[in-house]
Design a protein around this motif. Sequence first.
Motif, PDB file in Angstrom:
ATOM      1  N   ALA A   6       0.828  -1.208   0.000  1.00  0.00           N
ATOM      2  CA  ALA A   6       0.000   0.000   0.000  1.00  0.00           C
ATOM      3  C   ALA A   6       0.860   1.256   0.000  1.00  0.00           C
ATOM      4  O   ALA A   6       0.638   2.184  -0.779  1.00  0.00           O
ATOM      5  N   GLY A   7       1.875   1.282   0.850  1.00  0.00           N
ATOM      6  CA  GLY A   7       2.749   2.451   0.927  1.00  0.00           C
ATOM      7  C   GLY A   7       3.572   2.655  -0.327  1.00  0.00           C
ATOM      8  O   GLY A   7       3.741   3.785  -0.802  1.00  0.00           O
ATOM      9  N   THR A   8       4.052   1.555  -0.882  1.00  0.00           N
ATOM     10  CA  THR A   8       4.878   1.640  -2.084  1.00  0.00           C
ATOM     11  C   THR A   8       4.097   2.201  -3.262  1.00  0.00           C
ATOM     12  O   THR A   8       4.603   3.038  -4.013  1.00  0.00           O
ATOM     13  N   THR A   9       2.860   1.748  -3.429  1.00  0.00           N
ATOM     14  CA  THR A   9       2.084   2.227  -4.578  1.00  0.00           C
ATOM     15  C   THR A   9       1.745   3.707  -4.455  1.00  0.00           C
ATOM     16  O   THR A   9       1.721   4.419  -5.461  1.00  0.00           O
ATOM     17  N   VAL A  10       1.489   4.173  -3.253  1.00  0.00           N
ATOM     18  CA  VAL A  10       1.179   5.604  -3.070  1.00  0.00           C
ATOM     19  C   VAL A  10       2.390   6.460  -3.430  1.00  0.00           C
ATOM     20  O   VAL A  10       2.258   7.508  -4.062  1.00  0.00           O
ATOM     21  N   VAL A  11       3.573   6.003  -3.071  1.00  0.00           N
ATOM     22  CA  VAL A  11       4.797   6.735  -3.396  1.00  0.00           C
ATOM     23  C   VAL A  11       5.136   6.610  -4.878  1.00  0.00           C
ATOM     24  O   VAL A  11       5.560   7.574  -5.527  1.00  0.00           O
ATOM     25  N   ALA A  12       4.927   5.419  -5.445  1.00  0.00           N
ATOM     26  CA  ALA A  12       5.323   5.159  -6.830  1.00  0.00           C
ATOM     27  C   ALA A  12       4.385   5.777  -7.864  1.00  0.00           C
ATOM     28  O   ALA A  12       4.830   6.098  -8.972  1.00  0.00           O
ATOM     29  N   ALA A  13       3.108   5.935  -7.535  1.00  0.00           N
ATOM     30  CA  ALA A  13       2.133   6.407  -8.537  1.00  0.00           C
ATOM     31  C   ALA A  13       2.540   7.723  -9.197  1.00  0.00           C
ATOM     32  O   ALA A  13       2.547   7.811 -10.433  1.00  0.00           O
ATOM     33  N   PRO A  14       2.889   8.765  -8.444  1.00  0.00           N
ATOM     34  CA  PRO A  14       3.300  10.009  -9.114  1.00  0.00           C
ATOM     35  C   PRO A  14       4.577   9.850  -9.944  1.00  0.00           C
ATOM     36  O   PRO A  14       4.716  10.483 -10.997  1.00  0.00           O
ATOM     37  N   LEU A  69      -9.947   8.237 -19.461  1.00  0.00           N
ATOM     38  CA  LEU A  69      -8.695   7.805 -18.826  1.00  0.00           C
ATOM     39  C   LEU A  69      -7.569   8.811 -19.015  1.00  0.00           C
ATOM     40  O   LEU A  69      -6.860   9.146 -18.055  1.00  0.00           O
ATOM     41  N   VAL A  70      -7.403   9.323 -20.233  1.00  0.00           N
ATOM     42  CA  VAL A  70      -6.314  10.278 -20.492  1.00  0.00           C
ATOM     43  C   VAL A  70      -6.527  11.553 -19.677  1.00  0.00           C
ATOM     44  O   VAL A  70      -5.592  12.072 -19.066  1.00  0.00           O
ATOM     45  N   ALA A  71      -7.757  12.039 -19.632  1.00  0.00           N
ATOM     46  CA  ALA A  71      -8.048  13.254 -18.857  1.00  0.00           C
ATOM     47  C   ALA A  71      -7.801  13.025 -17.369  1.00  0.00           C
ATOM     48  O   ALA A  71      -7.242  13.892 -16.680  1.00  0.00           O
ATOM     49  N   LEU A  72      -8.187  11.863 -16.886  1.00  0.00           N
ATOM     50  CA  LEU A  72      -7.981  11.529 -15.476  1.00  0.00           C
ATOM     51  C   LEU A  72      -6.495  11.465 -15.130  1.00  0.00           C
ATOM     52  O   LEU A  72      -6.050  12.041 -14.134  1.00  0.00           O
ATOM     53  N   GLY A 126      -1.463  13.765 -13.022  1.00  0.00           N
ATOM     54  CA  GLY A 126      -0.079  14.148 -13.259  1.00  0.00           C
ATOM     55  C   GLY A 126       0.184  15.607 -12.954  1.00  0.00           C
ATOM     56  O   GLY A 126       1.256  15.973 -12.458  1.00  0.00           O
ATOM     57  N   MET A 127      -0.797  16.458 -13.236  1.00  0.00           N
ATOM     58  CA  MET A 127      -0.607  17.891 -13.021  1.00  0.00           C
ATOM     59  C   MET A 127      -0.871  18.316 -11.579  1.00  0.00           C
ATOM     60  O   MET A 127      -0.149  19.139 -11.032  1.00  0.00           O
ATOM     61  N   ALA A 128      -1.915  17.772 -10.976  1.00  0.00           N
ATOM     62  CA  ALA A 128      -2.323  18.241  -9.648  1.00  0.00           C
ATOM     63  C   ALA A 128      -2.031  17.241  -8.539  1.00  0.00           C
ATOM     64  O   ALA A 128      -2.211  17.546  -7.370  1.00  0.00           O
ATOM     65  N   GLY A 129      -1.612  16.044  -8.889  1.00  0.00           N
ATOM     66  CA  GLY A 129      -1.406  15.006  -7.883  1.00  0.00           C
ATOM     67  C   GLY A 129      -2.672  14.196  -7.689  1.00  0.00           C
ATOM     68  O   GLY A 129      -3.727  14.522  -8.235  1.00  0.00           O
ATOM     69  N   LEU A 130      -2.567  13.143  -6.929  1.00  0.00           N
ATOM     70  CA  LEU A 130      -3.710  12.273  -6.694  1.00  0.00           C
ATOM     71  C   LEU A 130      -4.642  12.879  -5.656  1.00  0.00           C
ATOM     72  O   LEU A 130      -4.195  13.422  -4.654  1.00  0.00           O
ATOM     73  N   SER A 131      -5.944  12.759  -5.902  1.00  0.00           N
ATOM     74  CA  SER A 131      -6.926  13.211  -4.918  1.00  0.00           C
ATOM     75  C   SER A 131      -6.950  12.233  -3.748  1.00  0.00           C
ATOM     76  O   SER A 131      -6.340  11.160  -3.798  1.00  0.00           O
ATOM     77  N   GLY A 132      -7.685  12.578  -2.722  1.00  0.00           N
ATOM     78  CA  GLY A 132      -7.805  11.679  -1.575  1.00  0.00           C
ATOM     79  C   GLY A 132      -8.402  10.339  -1.958  1.00  0.00           C
ATOM     80  O   GLY A 132      -7.937   9.285  -1.518  1.00  0.00           O
TER      81      GLY A 132
END
Length: 96
Positions: free
Chosen positions: A14-22, A61-64, A69-75
Motif C-alpha cells: 500500500a505504501g509503495t504504490t502511493v509513493v510510486a504512482a506520481p 482515462l487520459v483526462a484523469l 499528473g498535473m495536480a497530484g492524486l486526490s484523496g
Amino acid sequence: MGLLTIAAAATLGAGTTVVAAPLVLGAIGFTSVGIAGGSIAASMMSTAAVANGGGVAAGGLVALLQSAGMAGLSGGATAAVSGAGGVVGGLVAALI
C-alpha cells in the motif's frame, strides 16, 4: 506464511504504490506542466483524440491521468491506489 507476514506485505504494498504512482505518471509523460511530447502519454492522448473526433473526452482515462499528473492524486485516488497495492502485496505474500 503467517498472518503477520501477509499484513506486513500488504502494508508495504500500500505504501509503495502511493509513493510510486506520481513517479510512474511522470515517467510515462503525465507531468506537472502537462503531457510530455513524444511520450506514452502523448501517444495515448493522440489515440483518444482520434477516437473521439479530435478531442479528448472529459472524464476519460487520459483526462484523469493528465489531471493526476498535473495536480497530484486526490484523496479518493490515493485511497484506491493504496488499497490496490495492499491487496497485491497481501496476495503476493500469501502465494509465496
